[in-house]
Motif scaffolding. Sequence first.
Motif, PDB file in Angstrom:
ATOM      1  N   ALA A   1     -78.403   2.987 -34.370  1.00 45.71           N
ATOM      2  CA  ALA A   1     -78.417   1.530 -34.530  1.00 45.71           C
ATOM      3  C   ALA A   1     -77.363   1.081 -35.542  1.00 45.71           C
ATOM      4  O   ALA A   1     -76.637   0.116 -35.326  1.00 45.71           O
ATOM      5  CB  ALA A   1     -79.807   1.077 -34.955  1.00 45.71           C
ATOM      6  N   LEU A   2     -77.269   1.826 -36.646  1.00 42.43           N
ATOM      7  CA  LEU A   2     -76.291   1.484 -37.679  1.00 42.43           C
ATOM      8  C   LEU A   2     -74.863   1.622 -37.168  1.00 42.43           C
ATOM      9  O   LEU A   2     -74.009   0.758 -37.408  1.00 42.43           O
ATOM     10  CB  LEU A   2     -76.462   2.409 -38.897  1.00 42.43           C
ATOM     11  N   LEU A   3     -74.620   2.717 -36.457  1.00 46.93           N
ATOM     12  CA  LEU A   3     -73.279   2.949 -35.917  1.00 46.93           C
ATOM     13  C   LEU A   3     -72.897   1.854 -34.935  1.00 46.93           C
ATOM     14  O   LEU A   3     -71.764   1.364 -34.938  1.00 46.93           O
ATOM     15  CB  LEU A   3     -73.212   4.318 -35.226  1.00 46.93           C
ATOM     16  N   LYS A   4     -73.875   1.464 -34.109  1.00 48.73           N
ATOM     17  CA  LYS A   4     -73.606   0.405 -33.124  1.00 48.73           C
ATOM     18  C   LYS A   4     -73.292  -0.913 -33.800  1.00 48.73           C
ATOM     19  O   LYS A   4     -72.421  -1.665 -33.361  1.00 48.73           O
ATOM     20  CB  LYS A   4     -74.804   0.254 -32.173  1.00 48.73           C
ATOM     21  N   LYS A   5     -74.010  -1.171 -34.877  1.00 46.45           N
ATOM     22  CA  LYS A   5     -73.797  -2.409 -35.621  1.00 46.45           C
ATOM     23  C   LYS A   5     -72.383  -2.418 -36.230  1.00 46.45           C
ATOM     24  O   LYS A   5     -71.648  -3.409 -36.173  1.00 46.45           O
ATOM     25  CB  LYS A   5     -74.858  -2.513 -36.729  1.00 46.45           C
ATOM     26  N   GLU A   6     -72.028  -1.268 -36.824  1.00 48.62           N
ATOM     27  CA  GLU A   6     -70.721  -1.117 -37.450  1.00 48.62           C
ATOM     28  C   GLU A   6     -69.603  -1.283 -36.406  1.00 48.62           C
ATOM     29  O   GLU A   6     -68.594  -1.952 -36.622  1.00 48.62           O
ATOM     30  CB  GLU A   6     -70.653   0.275 -38.105  1.00 48.62           C
ATOM     31  N   LEU A   7     -69.830  -0.678 -35.234  1.00 51.57           N
ATOM     32  CA  LEU A   7     -68.854  -0.746 -34.144  1.00 51.57           C
ATOM     33  C   LEU A   7     -68.665  -2.192 -33.662  1.00 51.57           C
ATOM     34  O   LEU A   7     -67.542  -2.646 -33.432  1.00 51.57           O
ATOM     35  CB  LEU A   7     -69.312   0.158 -32.996  1.00 51.57           C
ATOM     36  N   ALA A   8     -69.779  -2.904 -33.553  1.00 52.83           N
ATOM     37  CA  ALA A   8     -69.714  -4.313 -33.116  1.00 52.83           C
ATOM     38  C   ALA A   8     -68.914  -5.138 -34.117  1.00 52.83           C
ATOM     39  O   ALA A   8     -68.112  -5.999 -33.741  1.00 52.83           O
ATOM     40  CB  ALA A   8     -71.132  -4.861 -32.977  1.00 52.83           C
ATOM     41  N   LYS A   9     -69.112  -4.843 -35.397  1.00 54.27           N
ATOM     42  CA  LYS A   9     -68.404  -5.568 -36.456  1.00 54.27           C
ATOM     43  C   LYS A   9     -66.898  -5.319 -36.352  1.00 54.27           C
ATOM     44  O   LYS A   9     -66.087  -6.255 -36.427  1.00 54.27           O
ATOM     45  CB  LYS A   9     -68.932  -5.083 -37.821  1.00 54.27           C
ATOM     46  N   LYS A  10     -66.529  -4.050 -36.159  1.00 56.00           N
ATOM     47  CA  LYS A  10     -65.106  -3.703 -36.053  1.00 56.00           C
ATOM     48  C   LYS A  10     -64.484  -4.339 -34.809  1.00 56.00           C
ATOM     49  O   LYS A  10     -63.347  -4.794 -34.837  1.00 56.00           O
ATOM     50  CB  LYS A  10     -64.937  -2.172 -35.980  1.00 56.00           C
ATOM     51  N   ASN A  11     -65.253  -4.343 -33.723  1.00 56.54           N
ATOM     52  CA  ASN A  11     -64.744  -4.949 -32.484  1.00 56.54           C
ATOM     53  C   ASN A  11     -64.484  -6.436 -32.670  1.00 56.54           C
ATOM     54  O   ASN A  11     -63.500  -6.962 -32.156  1.00 56.54           O
ATOM     55  CB  ASN A  11     -65.735  -4.736 -31.338  1.00 56.54           C
ATOM     56  N   LYS A  12     -65.353  -7.102 -33.417  1.00 58.43           N
ATOM     57  CA  LYS A  12     -65.175  -8.523 -33.672  1.00 58.43           C
ATOM     58  C   LYS A  12     -63.926  -8.756 -34.524  1.00 58.43           C
ATOM     59  O   LYS A  12     -63.125  -9.647 -34.238  1.00 58.43           O
ATOM     60  CB  LYS A  12     -66.430  -9.077 -34.379  1.00 58.43           C
ATOM     61  N   GLU A  13     -63.767  -7.932 -35.544  1.00 55.85           N
ATOM     62  CA  GLU A  13     -62.577  -8.035 -36.406  1.00 55.85           C
ATOM     63  C   GLU A  13     -61.311  -7.862 -35.581  1.00 55.85           C
ATOM     64  O   GLU A  13     -60.353  -8.626 -35.717  1.00 55.85           O
ATOM     65  CB  GLU A  13     -62.604  -6.925 -37.467  1.00 55.85           C
ATOM     66  N   LEU A  14     -61.332  -6.850 -34.718  1.00 58.64           N
ATOM     67  CA  LEU A  14     -60.161  -6.579 -33.878  1.00 58.64           C
ATOM     68  C   LEU A  14     -59.864  -7.738 -32.936  1.00 58.64           C
ATOM     69  O   LEU A  14     -58.720  -8.138 -32.756  1.00 58.64           O
ATOM     70  CB  LEU A  14     -60.389  -5.306 -33.052  1.00 58.64           C
ATOM     71  N   GLU A  15     -60.923  -8.279 -32.364  1.00 58.26           N
ATOM     72  CA  GLU A  15     -60.784  -9.386 -31.420  1.00 58.26           C
ATOM     73  C   GLU A  15     -60.119 -10.589 -32.092  1.00 58.26           C
ATOM     74  O   GLU A  15     -59.229 -11.219 -31.524  1.00 58.26           O
ATOM     75  CB  GLU A  15     -62.193  -9.776 -30.952  1.00 58.26           C
ATOM     76  N   GLU A  16     -60.551 -10.856 -33.330  1.00 55.33           N
ATOM     77  CA  GLU A  16     -59.968 -11.985 -34.058  1.00 55.33           C
ATOM     78  C   GLU A  16     -58.498 -11.774 -34.384  1.00 55.33           C
ATOM     79  O   GLU A  16     -57.688 -12.687 -34.298  1.00 55.33           O
ATOM     80  CB  GLU A  16     -60.760 -12.249 -35.348  1.00 55.33           C
ATOM     81  N   LEU A  17     -58.158 -10.547 -34.744  1.00 53.18           N
ATOM     82  CA  LEU A  17     -56.758 -10.253 -35.063  1.00 53.18           C
ATOM     83  C   LEU A  17     -55.892 -10.297 -33.808  1.00 53.18           C
ATOM     84  O   LEU A  17     -54.742 -10.700 -33.846  1.00 53.18           O
ATOM     85  CB  LEU A  17     -56.627  -8.879 -35.728  1.00 53.18           C
ATOM     86  N   LYS A  18     -56.485  -9.893 -32.693  1.00 57.29           N
ATOM     87  CA  LYS A  18     -55.683  -9.764 -31.470  1.00 57.29           C
ATOM     88  C   LYS A  18     -55.244 -11.098 -30.864  1.00 57.29           C
ATOM     89  O   LYS A  18     -54.340 -11.136 -30.042  1.00 57.29           O
ATOM     90  CB  LYS A  18     -56.420  -8.894 -30.446  1.00 57.29           C
TER      91      LYS A  18
END
Lengths: 120, 120
Positions: B4-21
């Motif tokens: 669950a923690l890893l998934k949460k962390e992954l979702a956070k990184k994906n959001k960060e990436l999406e914003e930068l992209k």
Amino acid sequence: MEIALLKKELAKKNKELEELKIYESEYKVKITTGYLSAFIDLMHQFPELRIPTNDGTRLMSASTDTVWAKMICKYFQHGDKALNIETIRSRFTSDKEKPNTKYRPIRDKDKIFKIVSNED
Amino acid sequence: MEIALLKKELAKKNKELEELKIYESEYKVKITTGYLSAFIDLMHQFPELRIPTNDGTRLMSASTDTVWAKMICKYFQHGDKALNIETIRSRFTSDKEKPNTKYRPIRDKDKIFKIVSNED
């Protein structure tokens, strides 16, 4: 197994983020309030510049107009306000003769600066 | 729990990436080979520009020089070559009177263009 996959995916995303962050800037260039169009007008002049000593070759060429809008939004702000990508995009067109309906050209009164050859 | 923690962390990184992209551009602006310094010279002129009708207020101000180097490396290339951040950074200094040892000023022969007021 799922943990290993998630960790691998996370490492990949972290690497991607790290690479992008090299170019992130905490501070943006602040354009004086009221002069955003004057600034964009300078950006419009960039791809038109021709090297005087080189048979009129262009100084630079952009294969797409979107690159200017992205650059402006990422590294500049208007006074204290962040710029909106759609708004800035509407100031660029690939074809000034046949612009799309969203295009908002620069008014003459905002054309304050011009880039000239140093030889002139 | 770890999943669950890893998934949460992954979702956070994906959001960060999406914003930068949003600001990522597949195509960079190509500066004609041999004219990188002429282009950088234009960037040097930007923060010096003063609005003629506004008591000489600057058109823009940058609180750091690094922002220019980051912008150039992210959105421009020299001919077909990507630009190196350290090389471009060495062309900027916050104090031209007392530059650091890495600073490489623009040679006079590369000062091909100048930005002037449209009133001149």
